[in-house]
Scaffold this motif. Structure first.
Motif, mmCIF file in Angstrom:
data_model
loop_
_atom_site.group_PDB
_atom_site.id
_atom_site.type_symbol
_atom_site.label_atom_id
_atom_site.label_comp_id
_atom_site.label_asym_id
_atom_site.label_seq_id
_atom_site.Cartn_x
_atom_site.Cartn_y
_atom_site.Cartn_z
ATOM 1 N N THR A 3 0.846 -1.191 0.000
ATOM 2 C CA THR A 3 0.000 0.000 0.000
ATOM 3 C C THR A 3 0.881 1.241 0.000
ATOM 4 O OG1 THR A 3 -1.668 -1.185 1.265
ATOM 5 C CG2 THR A 3 -1.776 1.222 1.305
ATOM 6 N N LYS A 4 0.564 2.197 -0.858
ATOM 7 C CA LYS A 4 1.297 3.471 -0.849
ATOM 8 C C LYS A 4 0.923 4.229 0.422
ATOM 9 C CE LYS A 4 2.356 4.097 -5.587
ATOM 10 N NZ LYS A 4 3.745 4.316 -5.747
ATOM 11 N N TRP A 5 1.874 4.968 0.970
ATOM 12 C CA TRP A 5 1.641 5.713 2.202
ATOM 13 C C TRP A 5 2.471 6.990 2.190
ATOM 14 C CZ3 TRP A 5 5.892 6.199 5.547
ATOM 15 C CH2 TRP A 5 6.987 5.387 5.234
ATOM 16 N N THR A 6 2.108 7.912 3.053
ATOM 17 C CA THR A 6 2.840 9.165 3.217
ATOM 18 C C THR A 6 3.048 9.413 4.703
ATOM 19 O OG1 THR A 6 0.863 10.541 3.335
ATOM 20 C CG2 THR A 6 1.774 10.142 1.149
ATOM 21 N N ILE A 7 3.874 10.370 5.003
ATOM 22 C CA ILE A 7 4.103 10.790 6.377
ATOM 23 C C ILE A 7 3.538 12.192 6.525
ATOM 24 C CG2 ILE A 7 5.846 11.330 8.133
ATOM 25 C CD1 ILE A 7 7.717 9.367 6.604
ATOM 26 N N GLY A 8 2.788 12.431 7.581
ATOM 27 C CA GLY A 8 2.237 13.759 7.841
ATOM 28 C C GLY A 8 2.710 14.276 9.177
ATOM 29 N N GLY A 9 2.940 15.568 9.248
ATOM 30 C CA GLY A 9 3.394 16.169 10.493
ATOM 31 C C GLY A 9 2.782 17.533 10.712
ATOM 32 N N ASP A 10 2.844 17.972 11.955
ATOM 33 C CA ASP A 10 2.381 19.302 12.337
ATOM 34 C C ASP A 10 3.562 20.255 12.310
ATOM 35 O OD1 ASP A 10 -0.098 18.174 12.827
ATOM 36 O OD2 ASP A 10 0.185 18.076 14.998
ATOM 37 N N ALA A 11 3.284 21.535 12.094
ATOM 38 C CA ALA A 11 4.365 22.525 12.040
ATOM 39 C C ALA A 11 3.837 23.912 12.348
ATOM 40 C CB ALA A 11 5.001 22.526 10.650
ATOM 41 N N ALA A 12 4.711 24.741 12.885
ATOM 42 C CA ALA A 12 4.411 26.165 13.012
ATOM 43 C C ALA A 12 4.593 26.840 11.657
ATOM 44 C CB ALA A 12 5.320 26.807 14.058
ATOM 45 N N ASP A 13 5.567 26.360 10.876
ATOM 46 C CA ASP A 13 5.869 26.911 9.557
ATOM 47 C C ASP A 13 6.083 25.754 8.576
ATOM 48 O OD1 ASP A 13 6.903 28.115 7.257
ATOM 49 O OD2 ASP A 13 8.187 29.493 8.378
#
Length: 126
Positions: A3-13
């Motif tokens: 399965t294709k996947w991505t990484i997601g993250g939170d950021a101020a910028d």
């Protein structure tokens, strides 16, 4: 088939982190996903996963539960050549805005270098 996947993250910028990580990993900014509230990067060869960041109002408050490792040491046991590759990569990342925290050793050889990205997220160069 995986399965294709991505990484997601939170950021101020998000744009700051996208540009830092694109340079760190040899990725490029994802076409159509480079706005002040969200930005992403992709592997230009289409092999590695995409990584994206979304703007959030809160700041980072604790150690990451997940982090990226940049693997430049090479396969096999650590030696003088792997140490040199890790230290050269870490120095180039400091020039991009990272902070080197400490070196961890596996016996007598450098095992990995703990670092912080420009927003203080931990990662390692190994």
């Amino acid at each position: 088939m995986a399965t294709k996947w991505t990484i997601g993250g939170d950021a101020a910028d998000p744009r700051l982190l996208a540009r830092f990580w694109a340079a760190a990993l040899g990725y490029v900014i994802e076409p159509g996903f480079d706005e002040p509230d969200g930005s992403g990067i992709i592997d230009p060869d289409g092999v590695g996963p995409a990584i994206g960041w979304l703007r959030v109002p809160e700041t980072k408050t604790a150690k990451n539960r997940l982090h990226l490792d940049i693997r430049v040491a090479g396969p096999g046991e650590r030696d003088a050549a792997s140490t040199e590759r890790m230290r050269v990569k870490a120095a180039s990342l400091v020039e991009l805005g990272a902070t080197q925290v400490r070196e961890e050793f596996y016996g007598e050889h450098l095992g990995h270098i703990v670092m912080l990205d420009p927003e203080g997220n931990e990662f390692c160069v190994g």
